[in-house]
Design a protein around this motif. Structure first.
Motif, mmCIF file in Angstrom:
data_model
loop_
_atom_site.group_PDB
_atom_site.id
_atom_site.type_symbol
_atom_site.label_atom_id
_atom_site.label_comp_id
_atom_site.label_asym_id
_atom_site.label_seq_id
_atom_site.Cartn_x
_atom_site.Cartn_y
_atom_site.Cartn_z
ATOM 1 N N ARG A 133 13.001 -9.781 -0.261
ATOM 2 C CA ARG A 133 12.772 -10.627 -1.436
ATOM 3 C C ARG A 133 11.795 -9.975 -2.420
ATOM 4 N NH1 ARG A 133 10.779 -15.996 1.054
ATOM 5 N NH2 ARG A 133 10.321 -14.626 2.830
ATOM 6 N N LEU A 134 10.976 -9.059 -1.923
ATOM 7 C CA LEU A 134 10.106 -8.249 -2.765
ATOM 8 C C LEU A 134 10.314 -6.783 -2.409
ATOM 9 C CD1 LEU A 134 6.660 -10.147 -2.680
ATOM 10 C CD2 LEU A 134 8.252 -10.037 -4.607
ATOM 11 N N VAL A 135 10.053 -5.904 -3.363
ATOM 12 C CA VAL A 135 10.062 -4.469 -3.106
ATOM 13 C C VAL A 135 8.723 -3.900 -3.553
ATOM 14 C CG1 VAL A 135 12.554 -4.227 -3.297
ATOM 15 C CG2 VAL A 135 11.150 -3.998 -5.344
ATOM 16 N N GLU A 136 8.294 -2.838 -2.875
ATOM 17 C CA GLU A 136 7.023 -2.213 -3.227
ATOM 18 C C GLU A 136 7.271 -1.105 -4.241
ATOM 19 O OE1 GLU A 136 2.958 -0.552 -1.076
ATOM 20 O OE2 GLU A 136 4.682 -1.176 0.128
ATOM 21 N N LEU A 137 6.495 -1.128 -5.314
ATOM 22 C CA LEU A 137 6.618 -0.088 -6.326
ATOM 23 C C LEU A 137 6.050 1.218 -5.785
ATOM 24 C CD1 LEU A 137 5.519 -2.076 -9.524
ATOM 25 C CD2 LEU A 137 7.758 -1.966 -8.425
ATOM 26 N N PRO A 138 6.588 2.356 -6.225
ATOM 27 C CA PRO A 138 6.096 3.638 -5.710
ATOM 28 C C PRO A 138 4.660 3.903 -6.159
ATOM 29 C CG PRO A 138 7.669 3.976 -7.503
ATOM 30 C CD PRO A 138 7.712 2.517 -7.171
ATOM 31 N N GLY A 139 3.781 4.091 -5.199
ATOM 32 C CA GLY A 139 2.368 4.301 -5.495
ATOM 33 C C GLY A 139 1.521 3.745 -4.374
ATOM 34 N N ASP A 140 0.319 4.225 -4.260
ATOM 35 C CA ASP A 140 -0.548 3.832 -3.157
ATOM 36 C C ASP A 140 -1.056 2.402 -3.326
ATOM 37 O OD1 ASP A 140 -0.326 6.325 -2.005
ATOM 38 O OD2 ASP A 140 -2.071 7.125 -3.074
ATOM 39 N N PRO A 141 -1.275 1.703 -2.200
ATOM 40 C CA PRO A 141 -1.949 0.401 -2.282
ATOM 41 C C PRO A 141 -3.418 0.607 -2.643
ATOM 42 C CG PRO A 141 -1.673 1.039 -0.003
ATOM 43 C CD PRO A 141 -0.954 2.073 -0.812
ATOM 44 N N ILE A 142 -4.097 -0.494 -2.926
ATOM 45 C CA ILE A 142 -5.532 -0.468 -3.215
ATOM 46 C C ILE A 142 -6.247 -1.294 -2.153
ATOM 47 C CG2 ILE A 142 -7.345 -1.234 -4.803
ATOM 48 C CD1 ILE A 142 -5.527 -0.601 -7.117
ATOM 49 N N ASP A 143 -7.256 -0.714 -1.525
ATOM 50 C CA ASP A 143 -8.081 -1.428 -0.554
ATOM 51 C C ASP A 143 -9.375 -1.893 -1.221
ATOM 52 O OD1 ASP A 143 -6.213 -0.990 1.379
ATOM 53 O OD2 ASP A 143 -7.362 0.521 2.484
ATOM 54 N N VAL A 144 -9.658 -3.180 -1.105
ATOM 55 C CA VAL A 144 -10.908 -3.748 -1.634
ATOM 56 C C VAL A 144 -11.786 -4.113 -0.440
ATOM 57 C CG1 VAL A 144 -11.953 -5.622 -2.945
ATOM 58 C CG2 VAL A 144 -9.791 -4.615 -3.720
ATOM 59 N N THR A 145 -12.878 -3.383 -0.276
ATOM 60 C CA THR A 145 -13.770 -3.605 0.855
ATOM 61 C C THR A 145 -14.652 -4.825 0.593
ATOM 62 O OG1 THR A 145 -13.804 -1.236 1.330
ATOM 63 C CG2 THR A 145 -15.550 -2.573 2.304
ATOM 64 N N LEU A 146 -14.725 -5.697 1.603
ATOM 65 C CA LEU A 146 -15.483 -6.935 1.486
ATOM 66 C C LEU A 146 -16.642 -6.950 2.478
ATOM 67 C CD1 LEU A 146 -12.535 -9.491 1.212
ATOM 68 C CD2 LEU A 146 -13.888 -8.519 -0.661
ATOM 69 N N HIS A 147 -17.694 -7.667 2.105
ATOM 70 C CA HIS A 147 -18.872 -7.838 2.952
ATOM 71 C C HIS A 147 -19.263 -9.305 2.979
ATOM 72 C CE1 HIS A 147 -18.988 -3.674 1.460
ATOM 73 N NE2 HIS A 147 -19.559 -3.371 2.606
ATOM 74 N N TRP A 148 -19.991 -9.671 4.019
ATOM 75 C CA TRP A 148 -20.576 -11.005 4.100
ATOM 76 C C TRP A 148 -22.070 -10.869 3.887
ATOM 77 C CZ3 TRP A 148 -19.594 -15.906 3.682
ATOM 78 C CH2 TRP A 148 -20.507 -16.849 4.155
#
Length: 296
Positions: A252-267
């Motif tokens: 139902r979705l396709v991923e566009l060519p390119g790297d994902p983005i990781d968002v680092t989280l902290h508490w």
């Protein structure tokens, strides 16, 4: 100089409720009594504590008083629990927390539900971008926050949670319409942004050498609604894996060519010796580390 707790508690109630009338209802006193308490504390401290706007806002001095009131209330709760004292009928402690929209819409409520089942607590959640939630800790508005900031706020301590991985996705129909000739079509293809501070899509475009300011965009400022907008083909967008794994698996979705983005989280949370705050931190950190991408 001493700050009477009843007066500090009144200031905190006005800030939390937004008006003197609402604070009076919460404290079971008259609006006149609320006004007199605030005036008395302002005269005692020689500083204005509240801006009489709608809603009422604390000044810098008022923020310090609100922070004090909330810390004392938390410590009082912990002391009573340690002493085995029965809380008053219906008495609960309110814990204000800050969290980014995507965490709130995916994994953050589950640990709070477990905590509410074990402790007499209610949560006052403040939603903001992960790059801005730390400011709510600095002002004393919240006791803990999910934030992208790794450096501890003054008077707070920090623990890593993990990373939310965002994938660039779109519907097959959207790709057929706008990207049939390949990624070059991204320059004219509409995208979905959360709000005008959302820069995830812009980061991804920048990494591909595409000017993020030239294409049309929709603004959908709610996490679940944002995901729905992408899944309906309104535009392409960066979705957390939680919100797109099933659709990527069944097409139902396709991923566009390119790297994902990781968002680092902290508490981050106030650096108080509080069993309740420790319980909140333990539950939130354990839950996050079960579902987020490990970092380091």
């Amino acid at each position: 100089m001493r700050i009477p707790f009843e007066l500090a508690e009144t200031v905190a109630a006005v800030v939390a409720e937004g008006t003197l009338d609402a604070a009076a209802r919460r404290l079971h006193v008259t609006p006149s009594a609320v006004s007199q308490r605030i005036k008395a504390l302002e005269e005692q401290l020689g500083q204005v504590l509240l801006v009489r706007s709608k809603p009422v806002r604390p000044t810098a001095a008022g923020e310090a008083v609100v922070r004090l009131a909330r810390q004392v209330a938390l410590l009082e709760h912990d002391a009573l629990a340690e002493l085995g004292a029965e809380p008053e009928q219906g008495a609960v402690v309110s814990v204000p927390l800050a969290v980014n929209a995507d965490s709130l819409g995916t994994w953050f409520l589950q640990p709070l539900a477990r905590l509410a089942g074990r402790h007499p607590v209610v949560f006052d959640l403040h939603r903001d971008d992960q790059d801005f939630t730390a400011a709510l800790l600095e002002s004393g508005t919240v006791m803990g926050a999910v934030t992208s900031r790794a450096t501890p706020v003054a008077g707070c301590r920090v623990q890593p949670l993990g990373a939310m991985r965002y994938r660039p996705v779109a519907t097959p129909g959207y790709v057929d319409r706008w990207l049939a000739d390949g990624p070059d079509g991204l320059s004219a293809a509409p995208r979905v942004d959360y709000d005008r501070r959302d820069d995830l899509q812009a980061q991804w475009l920048d990494a591909r050498g595409i000017d993020p300011g030239i294409m049309p965009r929709h603004y959908v400022p709610a996490s679940n609604d944002y995901a729905i907008a992408v899944k309906l083909g309104l535009g392409w967008g960066m979705l957390p894996e939680f919100q797109c794994d099933a659709e990527l698996s069944d097409g139902r979705l396709v991923e566009l060519p390119g790297d994902p983005i990781d968002v680092t989280l902290h508490w981050q949370q106030w650096n108080l010796r509080s069993p309740l705050l420790e319980a909140i931190a333990d539950e939130v950190v354990a839950s996050a580390r079960r579902v987020l991408v490990p970092v380091g």
